[in-house]
Design an enzyme around this catalytic site. Structure first.
Site, short mmCIF file in Angstrom:
data_model
loop_
_atom_site.label_atom_id
_atom_site.label_comp_id
_atom_site.label_asym_id
_atom_site.label_seq_id
_atom_site.Cartn_x
_atom_site.Cartn_y
_atom_site.Cartn_z
N LYS A 22 0.79 -1.16 0.06
CA LYS A 22 -0.04 0.04 -0.08
C LYS A 22 0.81 1.12 0.13
O LYS A 22 0.64 2.30 -0.85
CB LYS A 22 -0.77 -0.04 1.38
CG LYS A 22 -1.47 1.44 1.42
CD LYS A 22 -2.47 1.38 2.76
CE LYS A 22 -1.72 1.62 3.84
NZ LYS A 22 -1.47 3.06 4.38
N ASN A 23 1.94 1.45 0.89
CA ASN A 23 2.63 2.48 1.00
C ASN A 23 3.71 2.83 -0.11
O ASN A 23 4.44 3.81 -0.09
CB ASN A 23 3.31 2.39 2.29
CG ASN A 23 2.23 2.81 3.44
OD1 ASN A 23 1.27 3.06 3.30
ND2 ASN A 23 2.69 2.23 4.71
N CYS A 125 -5.06 12.27 12.27
CA CYS A 125 -5.91 10.99 12.42
C CYS A 125 -5.67 10.41 13.61
O CYS A 125 -5.11 10.95 14.67
CB CYS A 125 -5.31 10.15 11.22
SG CYS A 125 -3.67 9.41 11.52
N ARG A 130 -0.20 14.29 12.65
CA ARG A 130 0.35 14.26 11.41
C ARG A 130 0.56 15.34 10.56
O ARG A 130 0.02 15.87 9.70
CB ARG A 130 -0.71 13.32 10.60
CG ARG A 130 -1.18 12.04 11.19
CD ARG A 130 0.07 11.11 11.33
NE ARG A 130 0.43 10.42 10.18
CZ ARG A 130 -0.04 9.47 9.53
NH1 ARG A 130 -0.96 8.91 10.07
NH2 ARG A 130 0.57 9.02 8.55
N VAL A 132 2.60 18.38 8.24
CA VAL A 132 3.38 18.44 6.98
C VAL A 132 4.23 19.54 6.79
O VAL A 132 4.41 19.96 5.56
CB VAL A 132 2.09 18.60 5.71
CG1 VAL A 132 1.21 17.59 5.60
CG2 VAL A 132 1.40 19.78 6.00
N ASP A 133 4.85 20.21 8.02
CA ASP A 133 5.73 21.33 7.68
C ASP A 133 6.90 21.16 7.22
O ASP A 133 7.35 21.72 6.45
CB ASP A 133 5.71 21.68 9.25
CG ASP A 133 6.55 20.49 10.13
OD1 ASP A 133 5.89 19.58 10.34
OD2 ASP A 133 7.48 20.69 10.68
N LEU A 134 7.30 19.87 6.94
CA LEU A 134 8.61 19.22 6.52
C LEU A 134 8.49 19.08 4.98
O LEU A 134 9.14 19.67 4.18
CB LEU A 134 9.09 17.96 7.01
CG LEU A 134 9.20 17.76 8.47
CD1 LEU A 134 9.89 16.37 8.78
CD2 LEU A 134 10.34 18.94 8.79
N ASP A 319 4.69 0.54 12.00
CA ASP A 319 3.64 -0.02 11.48
C ASP A 319 3.39 -1.42 12.12
O ASP A 319 2.32 -2.11 11.57
CB ASP A 319 3.65 0.13 9.85
CG ASP A 319 3.42 1.47 9.39
OD1 ASP A 319 3.57 1.61 8.21
OD2 ASP A 319 3.22 2.38 9.98
N ARG A 411 -8.39 -0.74 4.56
CA ARG A 411 -7.48 0.47 3.86
C ARG A 411 -6.16 -0.11 3.49
O ARG A 411 -5.49 0.33 2.69
CB ARG A 411 -7.42 1.48 4.88
CG ARG A 411 -8.81 2.25 5.19
CD ARG A 411 -8.45 3.85 5.93
NE ARG A 411 -7.33 4.44 5.28
CZ ARG A 411 -6.98 5.39 5.72
NH1 ARG A 411 -7.47 6.12 6.90
NH2 ARG A 411 -5.92 6.10 5.09
C1 EPZ Z 1 4.39 6.86 6.10
O1 EPZ Z 1 3.16 8.03 6.67
C2 EPZ Z 1 3.27 5.89 6.03
N1 EPZ Z 1 2.10 5.97 5.16
C3 EPZ Z 1 2.84 5.31 7.64
O2 EPZ Z 1 2.13 4.10 7.55
C4 EPZ Z 1 3.95 5.14 8.26
O3 EPZ Z 1 3.67 4.70 9.87
C5 EPZ Z 1 4.92 6.07 8.23
O4 EPZ Z 1 5.33 6.47 6.99
C6 EPZ Z 1 6.23 6.03 9.23
O5 EPZ Z 1 6.90 4.85 8.49
C7 EPZ Z 1 2.34 5.94 3.82
O6 EPZ Z 1 3.30 5.64 3.21
C8 EPZ Z 1 1.29 6.38 2.99
P1 EPZ Z 1 6.35 10.29 8.30
P2 EPZ Z 1 3.82 9.44 6.64
O7 EPZ Z 1 6.11 11.49 7.42
O8 EPZ Z 1 4.74 9.59 5.46
C9 EPZ Z 1 6.34 13.44 11.60
C10 EPZ Z 1 0.14 2.79 7.69
O9 EPZ Z 1 -0.29 2.38 8.90
N2 EPZ Z 1 6.22 14.54 10.60
O10 EPZ Z 1 7.34 9.35 8.02
O11 EPZ Z 1 2.98 10.62 7.06
C11 EPZ Z 1 5.18 12.82 11.72
O12 EPZ Z 1 4.13 13.42 12.63
C12 EPZ Z 1 0.45 4.28 7.70
O13 EPZ Z 1 0.47 2.25 6.67
C13 EPZ Z 1 6.42 15.97 10.83
O14 EPZ Z 1 6.66 16.43 12.13
O15 EPZ Z 1 4.71 9.29 8.12
C14 EPZ Z 1 5.70 11.34 12.44
O16 EPZ Z 1 5.79 11.81 13.81
C15 EPZ Z 1 0.43 4.97 9.14
N3 EPZ Z 1 6.29 16.74 9.93
C16 EPZ Z 1 6.93 11.37 11.81
O17 EPZ Z 1 7.29 12.75 11.54
C17 EPZ Z 1 6.02 16.41 8.34
O18 EPZ Z 1 6.08 17.27 7.52
C18 EPZ Z 1 7.14 10.37 10.85
O19 EPZ Z 1 6.34 10.73 9.96
C19 EPZ Z 1 5.77 15.04 8.17
C20 EPZ Z 1 5.81 14.02 9.48
#
Ligand code: EPZ
Length: 431
Positions: A22-23, A125, A130, A132-134, A319, A411
């Site tokens: 999925k990811n 969620c 979650r 998106v600042d980065l 995950d 999902r």
């Molecule tokens: C991806 O989410 C996956 N989803 C998630 O899988 C997975 O848990 C996560 O990566 C970590 O491996 C998809 O690929 C569709 P991150 P993502 O950006 O990209 C913080 C599942 O169950 N962060 O790596 O949203 C964030 O809050 C899902 O399949 C910021 O602070 O994860 C978190 O604490 C759940 N600012 C950490 O970074 C940002 O701009 C990691 O998030 C972005 C993220």
């Protein structure tokens, strides 16, 4: 409301097909926005999220072969054909983005292709805020102007969208899978070189980069935290096979461990399981790579308590935290789990406790004291991986477990009950 009913006590044996990831499939679908040529994905999983993202892409002007999506066939989508000859709208609406957060991944590609984007902020969620600042920090470093307006990210490339993004040096203060993917896609069509430091190294990021390279992108450093992308003028079409889902494979590996069983996870790649292999081995379940997939066998009558800390790849995947916790609930001894990635990813704990587990949570740390037996119960989960962990607990619990609200499960897992019953589980979907 559909439910999944599990009668515990069956030892799982046999072969389970692992679907496409999925990811990986979600970011791979978005690459269609980067090219006016057709993009074809094979081994795409047939999941609700794929359908939602299809609707988002359709809104941008993507013609998409959605013939089998959401049919829940369990046989996957052999082929997903997409074609975006031109971008008809740069707006990704709240009603779709709020259903599936990964829709934020259209932001970078829309900017790269058209110079403009209006993408709803995804919102949080169940597992966390979650942010998106980065994503936004990186796009600004590449010259984009970003405004937050009525809950939307309104973004333009320099000269009011008339010129291209510029290559930049991007230092991630924390590892972000989505931000890495969004910015890699944006950088493929930027002017000049983009260098990323502390980039995500997940196999799904590598799969996306391989697909982009086959479209004509110039990317190096795959599988490392230092990515270098040299922008090109255009990307051509591609046919790409989605990698198998390491989280689904890991979930089934835990199913073998928790039932004292032996499984072959067809199409699984051991190296994609990362630190799970060592944790399972320490707990008494051994994984080995065969030509056909991953062989998993539980060597101990009861799992050994094993500590786990979630980290970015190749560390232990967040995950798979809920799933390994289910295994630890019936371990000999105690296991200490530390969730470092998301701030609220223990919603499965109260439900496991209702099944007889002995767990204490203090902030990011959960202490799991092994008990001799779990007992079936009606349970509910509010996120995808928590739902999977309750099914795993139901496989070993005495009696019947009814997992409610399983739209979360659909999902991320393709017909999980069909796959598990094929290897001996007493499990069925009702309603
Ligand atoms: C991806 O989410 C996956 N989803 C998630 O899988 C997975 O848990 C996560 O990566 C970590 O491996 C998809 O690929 C569709 P991150 P993502 O950006 O990209 C913080 C599942 O169950 N962060 O790596 O949203 C964030 O809050 C899902 O399949 C910021 O602070 O994860 C978190 O604490 C759940 N600012 C950490 O970074 C940002 O701009 C990691 O998030 C972005 C993220």
């Amino acid at each position: 409301m559909a439910e999944i009913v599990v009668e515990g006590g069956q030892r799982l044996t046999g072969e389970i097909p692992v679907s496409g990831a999925k990811n990986a499939a979600l970011p791979l679908m978005v690459v269609t926005l980067l090219s006016s040529d057709p993009v074809t994905l094979t081994n795409c999983p047939d999941l609700h999220d794929i359908g939602t993202l299809s609707n988002v892409l359709h809104g941008h002007g993507t013609e998409i072969d959605a013939s089998r999506i959401g049919a829940g066939s369990g046989a996957g989508l052999p082929v997903l054909r997409m074609h975006t000859p031109e971008i008809k709208s740069v707006r990704a609406p709240y009603e779709l983005v709020s259903q599936m957060r990964a829709s934020i991944l259209v932001l970078g590609p829309l900017l790269a292709r058209t110079g403009r984007a209006e993408v709803s902020l995804p919102g949080g969620c169940a597992i966390g805020s979650r942010p998106v600042d980065l994503h936004l920090m990186g796009l600004e470093a590449m010259g984009a102007s970003i405004e937050l307006r009525d809950g939307y990210v309104v973004a333009y490339t320099p000269q009011d969208g008339k010129s291209r993004l510029k290559g930049a040096k991007i230092n991630f203060p924390k590892v972000s899978v989505g931000a890495t993917e969004n910015l890699v896609m944006a950088a493929t069509l930027a002017e000049g070189r983009t260098e990323m430091f502390n980039a995500a190294q997940e196999p799904e990021v590598v799969d996306l980069c391989k697909c982009l390279i086959n479209m004509g992108a110039q990317i190096s450093g795959l599988g490392t935290s230092h990515l270098i992308i040299d922008g090109v003028d255009r990307l051509h079409g591609v046919e790409h096979q989605v990698i198998s889902d390491r989280i689904e494979a890991g979930t089934f590996a835990v199913a073998a461990g928790i039932t004292g069983g032996e499984l072959i996870l067809k199409n699984g790649h051991l190296e994609h399981l990362g630190a799970l292999v060592a944790v399972l081995e320490a707990s008494g379940t051994v994984c080995t790579q065969l030509d056909s997939g991953i062989h998993v066998v539980s060597a101990a009558p009861r799992p050994n308590g094993t500590n786990v800390t979630t980290e970015p790849y190749p560390g232990y995947p967040t995950d798979l935290q809920a799933q390994i916790m289910s295994l630890m609930t019936i371990a000999t001894g105690t296991a200490v789990l530390t969730e470092t990635i998301f701030e609220n990813r223990y919603m499965h704990v109260p439900e496991l406790i209702r099944m007889g587990a002995d767990i204490d949570v203090d902030g990011r740390v959960a202490v799991v004291r092994g008990v001799d037996k779990l007992f079936g119960a009606p349970v509910m989960a509010t996120d995808l991986r928590a739902s999977a962990s309750l099914i795993l607990a139901g496989l070993v619990a005495q009696g019947e477990t009814v997992v409610g609200d399983i739209h979360h499960l659909d999902r991320g897992y393709e017909r999980i009950e069909a796959k598990l019953s094929a290897v001996g589980a007493k499990i069925e979907r009702q309603g």
